[in-house]
Design a protein around this motif. Structure first.
Motif, PDB file in Angstrom:
ATOM      1  N   TYR A  94      40.711  39.091  55.472  1.00 24.92           N
ATOM      2  CA  TYR A  94      41.317  40.337  55.010  1.00 24.92           C
ATOM      3  C   TYR A  94      42.002  40.155  53.654  1.00 24.92           C
ATOM      4  N   SER A  95      42.491  38.952  53.369  1.00 19.09           N
ATOM      5  CA  SER A  95      43.113  38.734  52.062  1.00 19.09           C
ATOM      6  C   SER A  95      42.090  38.886  50.944  1.00 19.09           C
ATOM      7  N   ILE A  96      40.834  38.530  51.216  1.00 15.99           N
ATOM      8  CA  ILE A  96      39.769  38.741  50.226  1.00 15.99           C
ATOM      9  C   ILE A  96      39.518  40.235  50.047  1.00 15.99           C
ATOM     10  N   VAL A  97      39.525  40.965  51.162  1.00 12.12           N
ATOM     11  CA  VAL A  97      39.379  42.421  51.092  1.00 12.12           C
ATOM     12  C   VAL A  97      40.476  43.015  50.211  1.00 12.12           C
ATOM     13  N   ALA A  98      41.704  42.512  50.360  1.00  8.48           N
ATOM     14  CA  ALA A  98      42.830  43.020  49.570  1.00  8.48           C
ATOM     15  C   ALA A  98      42.607  42.791  48.084  1.00  8.48           C
ATOM     16  N   VAL A  99      42.058  41.630  47.718  1.00 12.84           N
ATOM     17  CA  VAL A  99      41.795  41.330  46.306  1.00 12.84           C
ATOM     18  C   VAL A  99      40.682  42.221  45.766  1.00 12.84           C
ATOM     19  N   VAL A 100      39.602  42.360  46.519  1.00 11.12           N
ATOM     20  CA  VAL A 100      38.476  43.187  46.077  1.00 11.12           C
ATOM     21  C   VAL A 100      38.914  44.636  45.893  1.00 11.12           C
ATOM     22  N   ARG A 101      39.723  45.139  46.808  1.00  5.14           N
ATOM     23  CA  ARG A 101      40.209  46.515  46.698  1.00  5.14           C
ATOM     24  C   ARG A 101      41.130  46.678  45.498  1.00  5.14           C
ATOM     25  N   HIS A 102      41.945  45.660  45.237  1.00  3.88           N
ATOM     26  CA  HIS A 102      42.851  45.733  44.088  1.00  3.88           C
ATOM     27  C   HIS A 102      42.079  45.894  42.786  1.00  3.88           C
ATOM     28  N   PHE A 103      41.003  45.120  42.619  1.00  6.50           N
ATOM     29  CA  PHE A 103      40.221  45.181  41.389  1.00  6.50           C
ATOM     30  C   PHE A 103      39.175  46.301  41.403  1.00  6.50           C
ATOM     31  N   ARG A 104      39.020  46.951  42.560  1.00  5.87           N
ATOM     32  CA  ARG A 104      38.080  48.073  42.709  1.00  5.87           C
ATOM     33  C   ARG A 104      36.648  47.662  42.361  1.00  5.87           C
ATOM     34  N   TRP A 105      36.297  46.466  42.804  1.00  6.26           N
ATOM     35  CA  TRP A 105      34.934  45.989  42.557  1.00  6.26           C
ATOM     36  C   TRP A 105      33.962  46.636  43.534  1.00  6.26           C
ATOM     37  N   LYS A 106      32.835  47.064  43.023  1.00  7.17           N
ATOM     38  CA  LYS A 106      31.734  47.530  43.859  1.00  7.17           C
ATOM     39  C   LYS A 106      30.743  46.393  44.114  1.00  7.17           C
ATOM     40  N   LYS A 107      30.600  45.524  43.101  1.00  9.42           N
ATOM     41  CA  LYS A 107      29.720  44.365  43.190  1.00  9.42           C
ATOM     42  C   LYS A 107      30.406  43.174  42.519  1.00  9.42           C
ATOM     43  N   PHE A 108      30.231  41.998  43.090  1.00  4.28           N
ATOM     44  CA  PHE A 108      30.788  40.799  42.468  1.00  4.28           C
ATOM     45  C   PHE A 108      30.057  39.573  42.985  1.00  4.28           C
ATOM     46  N   VAL A 109      30.155  38.477  42.219  1.00  3.38           N
ATOM     47  CA  VAL A 109      29.630  37.187  42.637  1.00  3.38           C
ATOM     48  C   VAL A 109      30.742  36.455  43.377  1.00  3.38           C
ATOM     49  N   TYR A 110      30.374  35.705  44.387  1.00  5.20           N
ATOM     50  CA  TYR A 110      31.374  34.956  45.155  1.00  5.20           C
ATOM     51  C   TYR A 110      31.098  33.467  45.028  1.00  5.20           C
ATOM     52  N   ARG A 155      52.770  38.656  48.359  1.00  3.11           N
ATOM     53  CA  ARG A 155      52.011  38.555  47.112  1.00  3.11           C
ATOM     54  C   ARG A 155      50.863  37.553  47.233  1.00  3.11           C
ATOM     55  N   ILE A 156      49.761  37.876  46.549  1.00  2.00           N
ATOM     56  CA  ILE A 156      48.632  36.960  46.408  1.00  2.00           C
ATOM     57  C   ILE A 156      48.584  36.523  44.951  1.00  2.00           C
ATOM     58  N   CYS A 157      48.563  35.225  44.731  1.00  2.00           N
ATOM     59  CA  CYS A 157      48.527  34.708  43.363  1.00  2.00           C
ATOM     60  C   CYS A 157      47.088  34.695  42.850  1.00  2.00           C
ATOM     61  N   ILE A 158      46.919  35.211  41.645  1.00  5.70           N
ATOM     62  CA  ILE A 158      45.623  35.265  40.982  1.00  5.70           C
ATOM     63  C   ILE A 158      45.650  34.355  39.754  1.00  5.70           C
ATOM     64  N   VAL A 159      44.637  33.514  39.627  1.00  4.82           N
ATOM     65  CA  VAL A 159      44.468  32.672  38.444  1.00  4.82           C
ATOM     66  C   VAL A 159      43.079  32.981  37.896  1.00  4.82           C
ATOM     67  N   ALA A 160      43.016  33.520  36.679  1.00  6.93           N
ATOM     68  CA  ALA A 160      41.739  34.009  36.156  1.00  6.93           C
ATOM     69  C   ALA A 160      41.389  33.333  34.835  1.00  6.93           C
ATOM     70  N   TRP A 161      40.077  33.228  34.628  1.00  5.76           N
ATOM     71  CA  TRP A 161      39.551  32.636  33.396  1.00  5.76           C
ATOM     72  C   TRP A 161      38.517  33.587  32.796  1.00  5.76           C
ATOM     73  N   GLY A 162      38.604  33.826  31.488  1.00  4.29           N
ATOM     74  CA  GLY A 162      37.586  34.627  30.824  1.00  4.29           C
ATOM     75  C   GLY A 162      38.040  36.022  30.462  1.00  4.29           C
ATOM     76  N   ASP A 163      37.071  36.869  30.150  1.00  5.12           N
ATOM     77  CA  ASP A 163      37.298  38.235  29.685  1.00  5.12           C
ATOM     78  C   ASP A 163      37.136  39.204  30.853  1.00  5.12           C
ATOM     79  N   CYS A 164      38.141  40.017  31.082  1.00  5.78           N
ATOM     80  CA  CYS A 164      38.119  40.936  32.222  1.00  5.78           C
ATOM     81  C   CYS A 164      37.038  42.012  32.106  1.00  5.78           C
ATOM     82  N   LEU A 165      36.417  42.140  30.948  1.00  6.40           N
ATOM     83  CA  LEU A 165      35.339  43.116  30.765  1.00  6.40           C
ATOM     84  C   LEU A 165      33.980  42.552  31.190  1.00  6.40           C
ATOM     85  N   ASP A 166      33.926  41.248  31.436  1.00  6.34           N
ATOM     86  CA  ASP A 166      32.674  40.623  31.867  1.00  6.34           C
ATOM     87  C   ASP A 166      32.486  40.764  33.371  1.00  6.34           C
TER      88      ASP A 166
END
Length: 306
Positions: free
Chosen positions: A82-98, A15-26
């Motif tokens: 590769y763990s970053i790849v796993a997170v990006v694939r999970h959220f199905r992001w095409k574009k994101f800020v890093y 498992r990869i732990c995710i800690v998020a802040w804000g609105d998931c629609l943003d």
């Protein structure tokens, strides 16, 4: 403060732990900490950043509450990538800020090189890369520090979590405050994410001990320069004056000079403080990050204020 949520996503090794802040629609901002750290280090900064983004903090394998990689293997920065790849694939992001700190910044540069069309903006907090940019004459030292040290400490590095090193809680917190020069509050929050209490009144560290010799393939400084300056993604690097004084950029001085990037996509901002500046003085870096998030390179060049 922005509402914080925490959960786990599944990767091939655990498992990869995710800690998020804000609105998931943003629009998403992937937030990545440095080596032997946790998402807790970004909490002070999150209070000061624009609320128009969804900040997704990931805890790298063996860090924070994320599961480690399988035992035995030496851990390489490419494995972490590769763990970053796993997170990006999970959220199905095409574009994101890093947004990355220290080793997390290095992973951001690596990801931008591997997937040049996915990161829309890259923010690097004190991106020291002296462990990656190795002059050829120092390669023998690198081999000794990477392989020999790992083999020598193999048994210690590969002990099960339940047999990991333990310390008095207050002693461990004081040690963390002293070594990283962070507040006691942040040290306690960090400790809570990679330690567990024992029955005899101690705390046992649960972070992966192999991270003490995290493996980076050595690359000559000139090659690192060629690679990093080839990235066309808009980049903001925030550099601390103490890291510069300590020689952390001596093999990558090009990272201190905006003109070394032929695409004109690189901006450097110098701030007073030490490596964990975003933890102890987030107000010194937040305005730069906010302007870059909202307005890109133009926001930095115009010195606009929020």
């Amino acid at each position: 403060m922005t509402l914080e949520k925490e959960w786990y996503i599944q990767a091939p090794w655990g498992r990869i732990c995710i800690v998020a802040w804000g609105d998931c629609l943003d629009p998403p901002v992937l937030v990545c900490h440095g080596n032997i750290d946790s998402a807790a280090s970004f909490r002070p900064l999150m209070k000061l950043l624009p609320k128009k983004f969804y900040y997704v903090g990931m805890e790298l394998p063996g860090n924070g509450k994320s599961d480690p990689f399988p035992p035995g293997m030496i851990i390489c920065s490419y494995d972490m990538l590769y763990s970053i790849v796993a997170v990006v694939r999970h959220f199905r992001w095409k574009k994101f800020v890093y947004l990355g700190h220290s080793f997390g910044s290095t992973l951001g540069f690596m990801y931008a090189l591997a997937f040049p069309d996915e990161i829309s903006k890259l923010i690097a907090l004190d991106p020291v890369t002296h462990l990656v940019a190795i002059p050829a004459k120092n390669f023998p030292i690198w081999y000794e520090q990477s392989f020999k040290v790992y083999i020598k400490n193999y048994d210690k590095y590969n002990v099960p979590k339940e047999l990991g090193p333990k310390y008095k809680k207050e002693e461990a917190i004081a040690k963390l405050v002293k070594s990283r020069r962070i507040t006691k509050e942040t040290a306690e929050a960090t400790m809570a994410r990679w330690s567990t209490p024992t029955d005899d009144g101690y705390v046992r560290f649960t972070f992966d001990q192999r991270l003490k010799t995290l493996f980076h393939y050595p690359i000559s400084p000139s090659t690192v320069k060629d690679l990093y300056t080839s990235i066309k993604t808009p980049i903001l690097a925030i550099v601390t004056d103490e890291s510069v004084r300590k020689g952390k950029y001596d093999t990558t001085k090009f990272m201190l000079d905006e003109t070394t990037h032929p695409s004109g996509n690189y901006r450097v901002r110098d701030v007073p403080g030490h490596h964990d500046i975003h933890v102890v003085h987030p107000e010194r870096v937040a305005p730069y990050i906010a302007n870059f998030l909202l307005y890109g390179l133009q926001g930095l060049d115009s010195k606009g204020k929020l």
